[in-house]
Design a protein around this motif. Structure first.
Motif, short mmCIF file in Angstrom:
data_model
loop_
_atom_site.label_atom_id
_atom_site.label_comp_id
_atom_site.label_asym_id
_atom_site.label_seq_id
_atom_site.Cartn_x
_atom_site.Cartn_y
_atom_site.Cartn_z
N ARG A 254 46.68 -12.50 13.98
CA ARG A 254 45.86 -13.27 13.05
C ARG A 254 46.10 -14.77 13.19
N ILE A 255 47.34 -15.19 13.39
CA ILE A 255 47.56 -16.63 13.53
C ILE A 255 47.05 -17.12 14.88
N LEU A 256 47.14 -16.30 15.91
CA LEU A 256 46.55 -16.68 17.19
C LEU A 256 45.03 -16.83 17.06
N ASP A 257 44.43 -15.96 16.29
CA ASP A 257 42.99 -16.08 16.03
C ASP A 257 42.67 -17.44 15.39
N VAL A 331 44.81 -14.79 -4.36
CA VAL A 331 45.77 -14.95 -3.27
C VAL A 331 45.73 -16.37 -2.73
N THR A 332 44.53 -16.90 -2.52
CA THR A 332 44.38 -18.26 -1.99
C THR A 332 45.02 -19.28 -2.92
N ILE A 353 47.08 -21.38 5.84
CA ILE A 353 46.96 -20.23 4.94
C ILE A 353 46.05 -19.19 5.58
N ASP A 354 46.51 -17.96 5.61
CA ASP A 354 45.69 -16.87 6.13
C ASP A 354 45.61 -15.77 5.08
N VAL A 355 44.41 -15.50 4.62
CA VAL A 355 44.19 -14.46 3.62
C VAL A 355 43.46 -13.29 4.27
N ARG A 397 49.42 -14.81 3.96
CA ARG A 397 50.68 -15.42 4.41
C ARG A 397 50.46 -16.90 4.64
N ILE A 398 51.57 -17.61 4.71
CA ILE A 398 51.56 -19.00 5.15
C ILE A 398 52.25 -19.05 6.51
#
Length: 408
Positions: A254-257, A331-332, A353-355, A397-398
């Motif tokens: 997800r963070i690579l995305d 969450v955000t 921030i990834d929700v 997550r952050i």
């Protein structure tokens, strides 16, 4: 129908083709799928995830064919075609199978580079709308017209998600290929599991093949399942749930995305893929990877930092615990407050921030019609102790450019 040609496949062993399929297969819109990864950057986490949308399109074609062949062998031609409003004839059977096979082969031709990762950079309508546009490409349109006006019109209508007024046989084909228990879903679960080396997406395909059936419902004829296939249907639903929670939502992917999207927004003209189909066909994974390589070498290039983060495995890292909430906004909000606290301690963390918002149809298989022994129809959710009860709360997550320990 004579399926005289075949392509080897690691999941289904053989993908059977009509000789007439080959020109369509060799055309630019379908061949481009060889250069569109099925799972985006997931190979950075699971090295075996190198399979493409091309393989998946072929696999979906084969599964759709197997589903129809099994239903015909078990039910007979009249019992299969009758509820669909089609007279019993070999010509009608061949037409139905060809429609399903063409829809299966073409259903993903509109996908963007790295598939769903960069979906948000497509023109309005997403990859489904781009698929419709590419159906007008000569390599596709000419082939469909050669198959006859009825098939050409049917394929275009089935692949148009806004066309909700389909006749029974076209509605059935759409559910057979693209539905919640359709060939598309069956193939990608099995294929993704096989290539990644995981068991999460495995289910009892032979039992499902043997128990799927057309079912008369209040909404018309839909693809359903006999009572004896309920356990296998539960297995398919659990497989999809597991693949989302364990693979598709993997935190590193997800963070690579996010890094890839940030990169593409600054290197694609106007931050969006072109709307013209001919221009769009030139965008694939190889082109994006080339741009990433160029940007990594040039420290002044737009997107240089994100290119390095992706190619050199210097992606942001997760900081702190997962935050769950009642909805995405909750969450955000909580993650935003946490970001402010982190930045007070270190202004250079560059937090992201990834929700994770679970897809709305993650447990939608509960609506699958189940044909009971007394010919009554119930939904899978009414019968199953599992389906209809699978839930994932929104969470997030952050990620930061470096991991810090909380103070105090």
């Amino acid at each position: 129908m004579i399926l005289s040609e075949a392509i080897r496949d690691p999941v289904h062993r053989l993908i059977r083709l009509e000789r007439e399929d080959l020109p369509l297969l060799d055309g630019a819109p379908v061949q481009r799928l060889r250069s569109i990864s099925q799972l985006g950057l997931t190979d950075r986490v699971y090295p075996g995830a190198r399979h493409s949308r091309f393989e998946h399109a072929l696999g979906t074609l084969e599964v759709a064919t197997m589903l129809l062949e099994e239903m015909r062998a078990r039910l007979g031609l009249d019992a299969l075609l009758g509820p669909l409003g089609l007279p019993e004839s070999e010509d009608n059977w061949d037409q139905l199978v060809r429609m399903a096979r063409l829809v299966a082969l073409l259903h993903d031709i509109g996908h963007a580079p790295f598939s769903h990762v960069s979906e948000g950079l497509l023109p309005s309508g997403g990859h489904e709308q781009m698929t419709l546009a590419l159906l007008e490409h000569p390599a596709v349109a000419d082939h469909l017209r050669q198959r006859g006006d009825a098939i050409c019109d049917a394929v275009m209508r089935i692949l148009d998600p806004t066309d909700l007024d389909l006749p029974p046989h076209l509605r059935f084909v759409r559910s057979l290929v693209c539905g919640r228990f359709g060939a598309d879903r069956m193939d990608y679960l099995l294929r993704d599991s096989h290539c990644l080396g995981v068991q999460y997406g495995c289910f009892d395909l032979p039992r499902i093949l043997h128990t799927l059936t057309p079912v008369e419902t209040t909404d018309g004829v839909r693809l359903g399942i006999e009572r004896g296939g309920v356990l296998a249907a539960e297995g398919l639903q659990w497989a999809r749930f597991s693949m989302f929670t364990q693979v598709y939502f993997h935190h590193t992917r997800r963070i690579l995305d996010r890094h890839l999207i940030n990169f593409l927004r600054v290197v694609i003209p106007e931050g969006r893929y072109p709307q013209q189909p001919e221009e769009y066909l030139h965008w694939d994974d190889h082109r994006v990877l080339g741009l990433l390589q160029q940007a990594r070498r040039d420290t002044t290039a737009p997107g240089h930092l994100d290119a390095c983060r992706i190619l050199d495995r210097k992606q942001h890292r997760a900081v702190g615990d997962i935050v769950e909430g009642s909805d995405v906004e909750d969450v955000t909000r909580r993650l935003t407050e946490r970001c402010k606290e982190l930045l007070l301690g270190d202004p250079d963390l560059d937090p992201i921030i990834d929700v994770v918002e679970p897809p709305p149809d993650l447990d939608a298989g509960a609506a699958l019609p189940v044909l009971l022994e007394n010919q009554q129809v119930r939904s899978l959710g009414e019968i199953s102790a599992l389906v209809g009860r699978l839930r994932v709360k929104p969470y997030g997550r952050i990620y930061c450019s470096r991991v810090t320990q909380p103070s105090g």
